[in-house]
Write a protein that holds these residues in place. Structure first.
Motif, PDB file in Angstrom:
ATOM      1  N   TYR A 161      -7.338  -6.655   1.201  1.00 50.18           N
ATOM      2  CA  TYR A 161      -7.163  -7.043   2.597  1.00 50.18           C
ATOM      3  C   TYR A 161      -5.711  -6.824   2.986  1.00 50.18           C
ATOM      4  O   TYR A 161      -4.832  -6.626   2.136  1.00 50.18           O
ATOM      5  N   TRP A 215       0.816  -1.212   0.000  1.00 52.77           N
ATOM      6  CA  TRP A 215       0.000   0.000   0.000  1.00 52.77           C
ATOM      7  C   TRP A 215       0.851   1.264   0.000  1.00 52.77           C
ATOM      8  O   TRP A 215       0.413   2.308  -0.492  1.00 52.77           O
ATOM      9  N   SER A 248      -5.292  -1.836   4.094  1.00 54.73           N
ATOM     10  CA  SER A 248      -6.060  -2.125   2.882  1.00 54.73           C
ATOM     11  C   SER A 248      -7.130  -1.075   2.637  1.00 54.73           C
ATOM     12  O   SER A 248      -7.552  -0.841   1.498  1.00 54.73           O
ATOM     13  N   GLY A 249      -7.606  -0.417   3.692  1.00 57.11           N
ATOM     14  CA  GLY A 249      -8.561   0.674   3.517  1.00 57.11           C
ATOM     15  C   GLY A 249      -7.974   1.809   2.702  1.00 57.11           C
ATOM     16  O   GLY A 249      -8.689   2.498   1.967  1.00 57.11           O
ATOM     17  N   LEU A 282      -8.310   0.718  -0.843  1.00 57.04           N
ATOM     18  CA  LEU A 282      -9.718   0.850  -1.210  1.00 57.04           C
ATOM     19  C   LEU A 282     -10.019   2.286  -1.636  1.00 57.04           C
ATOM     20  O   LEU A 282     -10.660   2.532  -2.663  1.00 57.04           O
ATOM     21  N   SER A 307      -9.781  -9.670   7.304  1.00 51.67           N
ATOM     22  CA  SER A 307      -8.422  -9.688   6.770  1.00 51.67           C
ATOM     23  C   SER A 307      -7.634 -10.902   7.273  1.00 51.67           C
ATOM     24  O   SER A 307      -8.208 -11.928   7.636  1.00 51.67           O
ATOM     25  N   ASP A 344     -13.024  -7.100   6.018  1.00 53.65           N
ATOM     26  CA  ASP A 344     -12.906  -6.599   7.385  1.00 53.65           C
ATOM     27  C   ASP A 344     -12.096  -7.546   8.279  1.00 53.65           C
ATOM     28  O   ASP A 344     -11.298  -7.108   9.097  1.00 53.65           O
ATOM     29  N   ALA A 401      -7.170  -5.055   8.107  1.00 56.03           N
ATOM     30  CA  ALA A 401      -8.123  -4.241   7.347  1.00 56.03           C
ATOM     31  C   ALA A 401      -7.890  -2.746   7.514  1.00 56.03           C
ATOM     32  O   ALA A 401      -8.766  -1.944   7.205  1.00 56.03           O
ATOM     33  N   ASN A 409     -13.536  -3.992   1.111  1.00 55.74           N
ATOM     34  CA  ASN A 409     -12.440  -4.224   2.074  1.00 55.74           C
ATOM     35  C   ASN A 409     -12.821  -5.402   2.969  1.00 55.74           C
ATOM     36  O   ASN A 409     -13.866  -5.389   3.615  1.00 55.74           O
TER      37      ASN A 409
END
Length: 565
Positions: free
Chosen positions: A489, A455, A496-497, A500, A517, A515, A493, A513
């Protein structure tokens, strides 16, 4: 007072020199030693990340260690209180709350503070750089200038490593929040970083100039009044916030307790880190004077004292030989320059820039991972949080003031002074994932058919989002279908948000997402893959090892240079 059957080991203060022992409390209790930790807060804030906490490179929960957790997980006892006096004759310590605790052997790591100089008429004018918790208060004072109509003036007294880091990171806070402020650093010495090599002093001065920080060297502040600092040569330096960084000083408890101290009130210890007054007392960190002389007050020495203290406490109780502490003559320290650049100094070697910052970040985060909620069995951390009292949950550090206390308690969650701090903190810690804790799972790997994409690759160096074109190219290369369903994920979580959000901005509407994860999938019996199908380039594969390789290369070059010279 009559002693109990078990021998009692007391740790006075939860400083850096005690972390090694606290992490191994179970080894001490397994030998039928009673272990007691006395500290005014359940958290130790790591000094190496303090400037980064000020500039919000790190959030408060990323820079602190729950020492109550460390000692209690090993079967020890945590006492939340201040140590006020040591009684060598009776083998006891007195606490601010009125209690006394006996000791058979004790180690003291009480930290240090910035002395209120004679020039300061009132401490209300000052924000000292120590204790580290002051960084949280200072951050919110700087943020308060957002509401000003004028140009705020910040004056930093002291041009050593601490003062220079404060100036650079204050500048970052101003830049991040659009504050047009003036920052001035003043020092009585003719150059900043007076004990550093000439190259380091030159780099620091040039960096200050580029960042718009005014430098006044050879200027001694002799008096401070409301909003004005008077110098020896007659200047009047006006300020709206004054930061005091003129050196640090041990507490006076050792002198008041009749223990031999050095000229600065540091506990006088011998080569075994043992008090020369009471052989049952050991010590480390900033509050001691090694053979009567304080070591350079950097965390590197306190950390290296940890294993020696751990061994000698046990050896003393068994009547075995004690180990000697040998301070390293050459050591690495890296200053945080506030904009993801660093200034690294290792003996005569000096270098600066992004690589120096990367090495510092690697060292600091690797160190924190060793002590932030380690688990020796599944569910250990969740159980600890379940038994915490309301008072413990609201404990975010000594003297952290509102709104810093509220924000720190909730991991940065915006809230007002009327919010229920304890309920917010518990909500953030719900599900067994407390602040600063990386939840572990029974199995490692990834969900079958998933593609790994870090990310952080969506961000620039300054933590802002990359342009849409770069993001679109990155996701396209990863094989993401804009018309298909995407599920992101990570471990819990959270990260990963972020992906998203990035995908939504690019027009990927069918994105969800997960949740639960990996904290859910990895602890289940669902299928996994252990050789992830990662989107990698040579740079991606090498990045986790780059800082370590760089550090080894630097040390090798320094050793060669020292041998030649």
């Amino acid at each position: 007072m009559q002693k109990r059957g078990k021998k009692t080991i007391v740790f006075g203060g939860g400083g850096h020199a005690h972390l090694y022992s606290l992490r191994r409390t179970h080894e001490l209790t397994a030998q039928r030693f009673e272990v007691v930790l006395v500290n005014p807060s359940r958290f130790l804030y790591y000094s190496g990340m303090a400037p980064g906490m000020l500039s919000r490179i790190y959030r408060p929960e990323e820079g602190r260690i729950d020492i109550k957790y460390l000692v209690e997980k090993g079967g020890g006892r945590f006492v939340k209180d201040y140590l006020t006096e040591i009684h060598p004759d009776s083998g006891e310590i007195s606490l601010a709350g009125g209690r006394t605790i006996p000791y058979d052997v004790m180690s003291l790591c009480l930290g240090s503070g910035v002395p209120n100089q004679d020039f300061a008429a009132s401490i209300d004018h000052l924000t000292p750089v120590k204790p580290v918790e002051n960084m949280e208060n200072l951050y919110w004072k700087l943020r308060g200038f957002e509401e000003w109509n004028g140009r705020p003036r910040v004056l930093i007294v002291g041009g050593g490593p601490g003062g220079c880091e404060m100036a650079c990171n204050c500048r970052k806070v101003f830049e991040d929040h659009g504050i047009e402020g003036q920052i001035t650093i003043v020092d009585a010495n003719p150059e900043l970083l007076k004990s550093a090599p000439g190259k380091a002093r030159r780099i620091m001065r040039e960096f200050m100039q580029r960042r718009g920080i005014e430098v006044l060297t050879g200027t001694r502040v002799v008096k401070v009044e409301d909003g004005v600092a008077h110098t020896q040569d007659g200047q009047r330096l006006r300020f709206d916030l004054l930061i005091l960084a003129v050196g640090i000083k041990p507490p006076d408890i050792f002198r008041k307790s009749g223990l031999k101290v050095a000229y600065d009130d540091g506990l006088w210890i011998n080569e075994h880190l043992q008090s020369v007054t009471d052989p049952r007392i050991f010590g480390g960190g900033d509050s001691v004077a090694f053979r009567g002389e304080p070591l350079t007050r950097l965390g590197v020495f306190a950390i290296r004292q940890g294993p020696v203290i751990f061994h000698n406490l046990q050896a003393f109780l068994r009547g075995e030989p004690l180990k000697k502490f040998r301070p390293q003559p050459v050591f690495l320290y890296i200053l945080n320059l506030g904009n993801y650049e660093g200034l690294a100094i290792w003996g005569p070697l000096v270098w600066s820039g992004k690589r120096a910052w990367d090495l510092k970040h690697y060292i600091d985060t690797r160190f924190m991972r060793r002590f932030q909620y380690p688990e020796d069995r599944p569910g250990e951390v969740a159980e600890y949080f379940e038994r915490l009292s309301e008072e413990d949950v609201c404990d975010v550090g000594v003297n952290i003031e509102s709104p810093g206390a509220l924000r720190a308690a909730t991991g940065g969650t915006p809230c007002s002074a009327t919010d229920d701090v304890s309920s917010l903190a518990r909500e953030k810690a719900a599900g067994g994932v407390p602040l600063g804790y990386r939840k572990r799972t029974r199995r490692g790997g990834h969900i079958p058919s998933s593609t790994w994409l870090n990310w952080k690759r969506s961000l620039r160096r300054d933590n802002t989002m990359k342009p849409a074109a770069e993001l679109r190219e990155m996701f396209d290369r990863a094989g993401f279908d804009p018309n298909g369903e995407l599920i992101v994920y990570c471990q819990s979580a959270a990260c990963s948000g972020h992906q998203l959000f990035a995908l939504k901005l690019l027009g990927h509407d069918n994105v969800k997402n997960y949740d639960g994860s990996w904290k859910e999938w990895g602890n289940s019996e669902l299928p996994i893959q252990t050789r992830p199908d990662r989107l990698t380039t040579v740079a991606d594969a090498a990045r986790p090892y780059a800082a370590g390789v760089l550090g080894l290369a630097v040390l090798w070059m320094a050793a060669r240079r020292l041998r030649r010279g």
